[in-house]
Design an enzyme around this catalytic site. Structure first.
Site, mmCIF file in Angstrom:
data_model
loop_
_atom_site.group_PDB
_atom_site.id
_atom_site.type_symbol
_atom_site.label_atom_id
_atom_site.label_comp_id
_atom_site.label_asym_id
_atom_site.label_seq_id
_atom_site.Cartn_x
_atom_site.Cartn_y
_atom_site.Cartn_z
ATOM 1 N N LEU A 39 -23.417 7.280 1.536
ATOM 2 C CA LEU A 39 -24.461 7.517 2.545
ATOM 3 C C LEU A 39 -24.023 7.157 3.968
ATOM 4 O O LEU A 39 -24.180 7.976 4.886
ATOM 5 C CB LEU A 39 -25.710 6.713 2.150
ATOM 6 C CG LEU A 39 -26.889 6.842 3.100
ATOM 7 C CD1 LEU A 39 -27.365 8.279 3.209
ATOM 8 C CD2 LEU A 39 -28.031 5.930 2.648
ATOM 9 N N TYR B 147 -14.415 6.305 -12.846
ATOM 10 C CA TYR B 147 -14.104 5.297 -11.819
ATOM 11 C C TYR B 147 -14.730 3.957 -12.207
ATOM 12 O O TYR B 147 -14.078 2.917 -12.202
ATOM 13 C CB TYR B 147 -14.621 5.764 -10.435
ATOM 14 C CG TYR B 147 -14.956 4.622 -9.528
ATOM 15 C CD1 TYR B 147 -13.953 3.898 -8.889
ATOM 16 C CD2 TYR B 147 -16.287 4.218 -9.336
ATOM 17 C CE1 TYR B 147 -14.270 2.810 -8.094
ATOM 18 C CE2 TYR B 147 -16.611 3.140 -8.546
ATOM 19 C CZ TYR B 147 -15.600 2.436 -7.920
ATOM 20 O OH TYR B 147 -15.920 1.352 -7.150
ATOM 21 N N ASN C 160 -4.787 6.768 0.232
ATOM 22 C CA ASN C 160 -6.126 7.061 0.765
ATOM 23 C C ASN C 160 -6.392 6.201 1.998
ATOM 24 O O ASN C 160 -7.488 5.702 2.215
ATOM 25 C CB ASN C 160 -7.178 6.788 -0.325
ATOM 26 C CG ASN C 160 -8.533 7.353 0.022
ATOM 27 O OD1 ASN C 160 -8.639 8.309 0.797
ATOM 28 N ND2 ASN C 160 -9.575 6.747 -0.508
ATOM 29 N N LYS D 128 -13.202 -0.060 -13.495
ATOM 30 C CA LYS D 128 -13.567 -1.398 -13.001
ATOM 31 C C LYS D 128 -13.962 -2.302 -14.172
ATOM 32 O O LYS D 128 -13.532 -3.455 -14.267
ATOM 33 C CB LYS D 128 -14.706 -1.304 -11.984
ATOM 34 C CG LYS D 128 -14.345 -0.585 -10.687
ATOM 35 C CD LYS D 128 -13.258 -1.312 -9.912
ATOM 36 C CE LYS D 128 -12.911 -0.615 -8.608
ATOM 37 N NZ LYS D 128 -11.721 -1.187 -7.956
ATOM 38 N N ASP E 28 0.861 -1.196 0.000
ATOM 39 C CA ASP E 28 0.000 0.000 0.000
ATOM 40 C C ASP E 28 0.886 1.232 0.000
ATOM 41 O O ASP E 28 1.971 1.213 0.589
ATOM 42 C CB ASP E 28 -0.886 -0.027 1.271
ATOM 43 C CG ASP E 28 -2.179 0.756 1.104
ATOM 44 O OD1 ASP E 28 -2.116 1.957 0.777
ATOM 45 O OD2 ASP E 28 -3.255 0.167 1.326
ATOM 46 N N SER F 22 -16.875 -3.848 -8.825
ATOM 47 C CA SER F 22 -18.007 -3.112 -8.253
ATOM 48 C C SER F 22 -19.270 -3.384 -9.051
ATOM 49 O O SER F 22 -19.218 -3.571 -10.275
ATOM 50 C CB SER F 22 -17.699 -1.613 -8.301
ATOM 51 O OG SER F 22 -18.862 -0.860 -8.039
ATOM 52 N N ALA F 23 -20.390 -3.323 -8.368
ATOM 53 C CA ALA F 23 -21.681 -3.448 -9.043
ATOM 54 C C ALA F 23 -21.914 -2.303 -10.023
ATOM 55 O O ALA F 23 -22.825 -2.371 -10.848
ATOM 56 C CB ALA F 23 -22.803 -3.481 -8.014
HETATM 57 C C1 UD1 Z 1 -21.760 4.953 -5.048
HETATM 58 C C2 UD1 Z 1 -21.156 5.133 -6.413
HETATM 59 C C3 UD1 Z 1 -20.687 3.789 -6.910
HETATM 60 C C4 UD1 Z 1 -19.707 3.170 -5.930
HETATM 61 C C5 UD1 Z 1 -20.385 3.057 -4.565
HETATM 62 C C6 UD1 Z 1 -19.428 2.548 -3.524
HETATM 63 C C7 UD1 Z 1 -22.287 7.119 -7.325
HETATM 64 C C8 UD1 Z 1 -23.233 7.617 -8.361
HETATM 65 N N1 UD1 Z 1 -22.116 5.779 -7.281
HETATM 66 O O1 UD1 Z 1 -22.871 4.141 -5.188
HETATM 67 O O2 UD1 Z 1 -20.096 3.928 -8.174
HETATM 68 O O3 UD1 Z 1 -19.288 1.904 -6.382
HETATM 69 O O4 UD1 Z 1 -20.846 4.332 -4.172
HETATM 70 O O5 UD1 Z 1 -20.122 2.131 -2.387
HETATM 71 O O6 UD1 Z 1 -21.714 7.862 -6.574
HETATM 72 N N2 UD1 Z 1 -27.447 9.327 -0.580
HETATM 73 C C9 UD1 Z 1 -28.079 10.386 0.048
HETATM 74 N N3 UD1 Z 1 -27.309 11.309 0.701
HETATM 75 C C10 UD1 Z 1 -25.941 11.240 0.744
HETATM 76 C C11 UD1 Z 1 -25.295 10.158 0.093
HETATM 77 C C12 UD1 Z 1 -26.091 9.231 -0.565
HETATM 78 O O7 UD1 Z 1 -29.318 10.473 0.047
HETATM 79 O O8 UD1 Z 1 -25.295 12.127 1.352
HETATM 80 C C13 UD1 Z 1 -28.272 8.280 -1.237
HETATM 81 C C14 UD1 Z 1 -27.999 8.100 -2.719
HETATM 82 O O9 UD1 Z 1 -28.823 8.931 -3.504
HETATM 83 C C15 UD1 Z 1 -28.309 6.594 -2.896
HETATM 84 C C16 UD1 Z 1 -27.932 5.982 -1.545
HETATM 85 O O10 UD1 Z 1 -27.924 7.061 -0.625
HETATM 86 O O11 UD1 Z 1 -29.694 6.406 -3.084
HETATM 87 C C17 UD1 Z 1 -26.553 5.323 -1.540
HETATM 88 O O12 UD1 Z 1 -25.582 6.250 -2.046
HETATM 89 P P1 UD1 Z 1 -24.012 5.931 -1.989
HETATM 90 O O13 UD1 Z 1 -23.648 5.498 -0.615
HETATM 91 O O14 UD1 Z 1 -23.308 7.108 -2.537
HETATM 92 O O15 UD1 Z 1 -23.841 4.651 -2.923
HETATM 93 P P2 UD1 Z 1 -24.220 4.404 -4.473
HETATM 94 O O16 UD1 Z 1 -24.880 5.588 -5.071
HETATM 95 O O17 UD1 Z 1 -24.937 3.115 -4.557
#
Ligand code: UD1
Length: 339
Positions: free
Chosen positions: A200, A149, A35, A153, A31, A124-125
C-alpha cells in the site's frame, strides 16, 4: 560488534546498517543487489559520514558465503537477504523456496564452521497465518502461511530454532515484522520497489509523485472501522532500532531461539493511511475502490509486549511521521535510486 548484514542494501537492511553505525557497531553488508541498488551505499556513506563496507555475493553460493564469513569474521549475522514478493512467490514457488532456504542454509553453515553464534532473522507477521487471534502473540502455534513467500519465513524460523537448539552458545532472535513503511529522515534512503508496487504505502507514494494514476483500494466492505483493511504500520527507523535491541539482548537470552513481534499494536485502515499521506504531501490523492484482494485478512496487528519487556524496545513514531518521511524520500527521489 562486527555484524554481517545480509541484504543490507535493501529497504530494511539499509536502515538497520545506519542504526548499527549509530549504536557503535561495525556493520558489513553482504548483498547481490538482486532487488536493491548499489547506489544505496553512497547514500549510506553520505548520511553516516564514514565508509560503509559491502561485499557483492550470492548467498546461495555455499563456497562464496563460507569465504565471506571467513573473511569478515563477524560477531553476529543479521539475515535480511531473501525474495519477498507475495504474488511472484505464488507464480514461482521453487525460485522462492530455493533462494530463501538455500541462502539461509549457506549462512548458517558458514556461521557454524567459523564459530559465529549470534543470529537475527528477518521474519514476518505473515507466519501467523489466517487463523491466529488478534492481537498476534508470539506464543501462537502452529505457524503457517498463505503463500510460498510466507512459508519460507515459517520454515526458516523452524530451521533456525533447530540449529540453535543443537549448537551450545548459539542465540537467535526471530523478528516478526508487521508492515514497515517510512524512510530515514534525511530523505536519502527509502523503499524503492521494482515494477508496480504490491504494498500500500509505496503505491500511495507513487500516486502522489505522479508515477501512478490512482490508488486501487482493495475492498471497502470489511468489518473494520471504515470498511477497508487495517494493518499495523511501523516506521522503518523504529524497526531498525528493534534489530539493534535484539542484537544487544542475545547474550542475556535464556532460550536459544526466541520470536519477537516488531509492531506498534495499532491498526490503521487504508483510508486512514491515504488521508495521512494527503496531509503530508499537501494534496488530495485519487483512488478507486475495487474488489478485495485474494488472501487478504481484514485486520492484523501485533501484541508488542514481549519486545517492550524483554528487548526494552518500542515503536515511537506516528503514522504522520511515517507519511512525512516517505513523502520526503519519494518527492526527492521520484524514481527511487534509479535517479
Ligand atoms: C503484504 C503481504 C505480506 C507481507 C507484507 C510486507 C499479501 C497478501 N501479504 O501484507 O505477506 O509480509 O505485505 O509488508 O500480499 N491495499 C490496497 N491497495 C493496494 C495495496 C494494498 O487497498 O494497492 C490494502 C490491502 O488490501 C491491505 C493493506 O492495504 O488491507 C495493506 O496491504 P499491503 O501493504 O500489501 O500489506 P499486507 O497485505 O499486510
Amino acid at each position: 560488534m562486527r555484524v554481517l548484514v545480509t541484504g543490507g542494501a535493501g529497504f530494511i537492511g539499509s536502515h538497520t546498517v545506519l542504526a548499527l553505525l549509530e549504536a557503535g557497531h561495525e556493520p558489513v553488508i553482504g548483498d547481490n543487489f538482486a532487488n536493491s541498488s548499489p547506489k544505496v551505499l553512497e547514500r549510506l556513506e553520505q548520511i553516516a559520514g564514514q565508509p560503509v563496507t559491502c561485499h557483492e555475493v550470492d548467498l546461495t553460493d555455499v563456497a562464496a558465503t563460507d569465504a565471506l564469513v571467513a573473511d569478515v569474521k563477524p560477531d553476529a549475522v543479521i539475515h535480511f537477504a531473501g525474495y519477498k514478493a507475495v504474488g511472484e512467490s505464488v507464480e514461482k514457488p521453487l525460485m522462492y523456496y530455493t533462494n530463501n532456504l538455500d541462502s539461509t542454509f549457506a549462512v548458517l553453515a558458514a556461521m557454524t564452521e567459523h564459530g559465529v553464534e549470534k543470529f537475527v532473522f528477518s521474519s514476518s507477521a505473515t507466519v501467523y497465518g489466517p487463523d491466529a487471534p488478534l492481537p498476534y502473540h508470539e506464543e501462537y502455534e502452529p505457524l503457517r502461511a498463505t503463500n510460498p513467500y510466507g512459508w519460507t519465513k515459517a520454515m526458516i524460523e523452524q530451521i533456525v530454532t533447530d540449529v540453535a537448539a543443537a549448537s551450545p552458545g548459539f542465540k537467535a532472535a526471530l523478528l516478526r515484522y508487521f508492515n514497515p513503511i517510512g524512510a530515514h529522515e534525511s530523505g536519502l534512503i527509502g523503499e524503492d520497489p521494482s515494477g508496480t508496487p504490491n504494498n500500500l504505502m509505496p503505491y500511495i507514494a507513487q500516486v502522489a509523485v505522479g508515477r501512478r494514476e490512482k490508488l486501487g483500494v482493495f475492498g471497502d466492505d470489511y468489518d473494520t472501522k471504515d470498511g477497508t483493511g487495517e494493518r499495523d504500520y511501523i516506521h522503518v527507523v523504529d524497526l531498525a532500532a528493534g534489530h539493534v535491541a535484539a542484537l544487544d539482548h542475545l547474550d542475556t537470552m535464556s532460550e536459544s531461539a526466541r520470536a519477537f513481534n516488531l509492531g506498534t499494536g495499532q491498526g490503521t485502515s487504508v483510508f486512514e493511511l491515504l488521508h495521512a499521506f494527503e496531509r503530508a504531501c499537501g494534496k488530495e490523492l485519487p483512488y478507486e475502490v475495487g474488489p478485495r484482494r485474494a488472501g487478504d485478512l481484514p485486520v492484523t496487528y501485533a501484541d508488542p509486549t514481549r519486545a517492550r519487556e524483554e528487548l526494552g524496545w518500542k515503536a515511537e513514531k506516528t503514522i504522520d511521521d511515517m507519511c512525512v518521511d516517505t513523502w520526503r524520500w519519494q518527492s526527492a527521489n521520484p524514481n527511487g535510486f534509479g535517479g
